[in-house]
Design a protein around this motif. Structure first.
Motif, PDB file in Angstrom:
ATOM      1  N   THR A 135       0.711  -1.203  -0.099  1.00 12.50           N
ATOM      2  CA  THR A 135      -0.023  -0.008   0.066  1.00 12.50           C
ATOM      3  C   THR A 135       0.952   1.324   0.088  1.00 12.50           C
ATOM      4  N   GLN A 158      -6.824  -3.508   2.104  1.00 12.33           N
ATOM      5  CA  GLN A 158      -8.003  -2.754   1.891  1.00 12.33           C
ATOM      6  C   GLN A 158      -7.655  -1.838   0.811  1.00 12.33           C
ATOM      7  N   ASP A 159      -6.166  -1.213   0.869  1.00 10.68           N
ATOM      8  CA  ASP A 159      -6.418  -0.193  -0.199  1.00 10.68           C
ATOM      9  C   ASP A 159      -5.436  -1.000  -1.432  1.00 10.68           C
ATOM     10  N   SER A 162      -3.843   0.957  -4.465  1.00 14.28           N
ATOM     11  CA  SER A 162      -2.291   1.396  -4.073  1.00 14.28           C
ATOM     12  C   SER A 162      -1.277   0.090  -4.341  1.00 14.28           C
TER      13      SER A 162
END
Ligand SMILES: C[S@@+](CC[C@H](N)C(=O)[O-])C[C@H]1O[C@@H](n2cnc3c(N)ncnc32)[C@H](O)[C@@H]1O
Length: 270
Positions: A135, A158-159, A162
């Motif tokens: 990330t 989650q990200d 990225s």
């Protein structure tokens, strides 16, 4: 009994009770050793006793086997991961990176892999040779890998946008990311998560194409999906590869995506 959706019979409960009592007759160190060394092997041999041939046993409210059935044999999604990587094995060469451990780089790249780095965010991973938080794109080194194998990881981040950017940055121009993500799959918890992250996302072939195209460019991304209604049902119930025929596993129905594979190339000359 067909139509009976109760999951645990009284006799099963008594059997479990006796097994628990028997366990305590074995000294703790020996029990731990047996658990670690022998249990997986023994459990796999037990498939012969509970191999699913009559699918009416799947009429129940909880999965036939928990943990996706891994104790009885090979996970069904791994069949598709291997099919995907076999398709693109010619890209697995030179300076290669793989997430978490060398599960596929040596298997599919063989002697064409001249250097292998194992990437992970987790300090607990004893196989890790390079600490990377996917990330943190700004902190990641640039232009170093010919190929990155990133299987079953993005759905835990989650990200993930990225993370895709970081994969792009880590690749040399002309380098390729071979990525797989689960499609139809139960929520993954506990030890099945294997490492950092939590089960955040499911992708479709279409969303995977979109997300990777935004970073790599649409013309540089090829998405392949794997699965059919039979292998999906089997996977959700913890049936294993050994319980389906190769023909049944191979059949592809675009509406039943057990696994999504992405081949994304960073544009530029090699
Ligand atoms: C479930 S494993 C998947 C890789 C494995 N080879 C496989 O095919 O199952 C996911 C790995 O990604 C790592 N991970 C999770 N979040 C990460 C992040 N933000 N950056 C780098 N690695 C991460 C985890 O620690 C774990 O080792």
């Amino acid at each position: 009994m067909p139509g009976d959706i109760r999951n645990t019979s009284a006799s099963e409960t008594t059997k479990e009770g006796w097994l628990k009592k028997l366990r305590y007759l074995i000294p703790e160190p020996l029990r731990r050793w047996l658990n670690l060394r022998l249990r997986p092997k023994i459990e796999r041999k037990l498939l012969v006793f509970d191999r699913v041939t009559d699918w009416s046993v799947l009429r129940r409210l909880t999965p036939y086997r928990g943990d996706l059935g891994g104790r009885r044999g090979k996970y069904i999604d791994r069949f598709y991961i291997e099919r995907f990587l076999a398709t693109y094995r010619d890209f697995i060469r030179g300076n290669v990176a793989e997430m978490q451990r060398d599960e596929y780089a040596s298997l599919f790249g063989g002697g064409a892999v001249t250097r292998l780095e194992i990437l992970d965010i987790s300090e607990q991973n004893e196989h890790r040779t390079m600490a990377v938080d996917l990330t943190q794109t700004a902190r990641a080194p640039e232009d170093i890998f010919d190929c990155i194998i990133c299987t079953q990881t993005l759905f835990l981040i989650q990200d993930y946008v990225s993370a895709i950017r970081t994969l792009y940055k880590l690749l040399l121009p002309g380098g390729v990311a071979l990525v797989t993500v689960p499609g139809i799959c139960p929520t993954i918890r506990g030890s099945l998560v294997a490492g950092a992250g939590e089960d955040w996302w499911r992708f479709t072939g279409r969303s995977a194409q979109l997300e990777f195209a935004q970073v790599f460019g649409n013309e540089n991304v090829v998405v392949q999906t794997y699965g059919n209604v039979l292998s999906t049902t089997a996977f959700l119930h913890g049936l294993v590869q050994e319980e389906l025929t190769e023909e049944e596993l191979e059949y592809r129905d675009a509406d039943y995506e057990v696994l999504i594979g992405v081949r994304a190339i960073k544009q530029g000359a090699r």
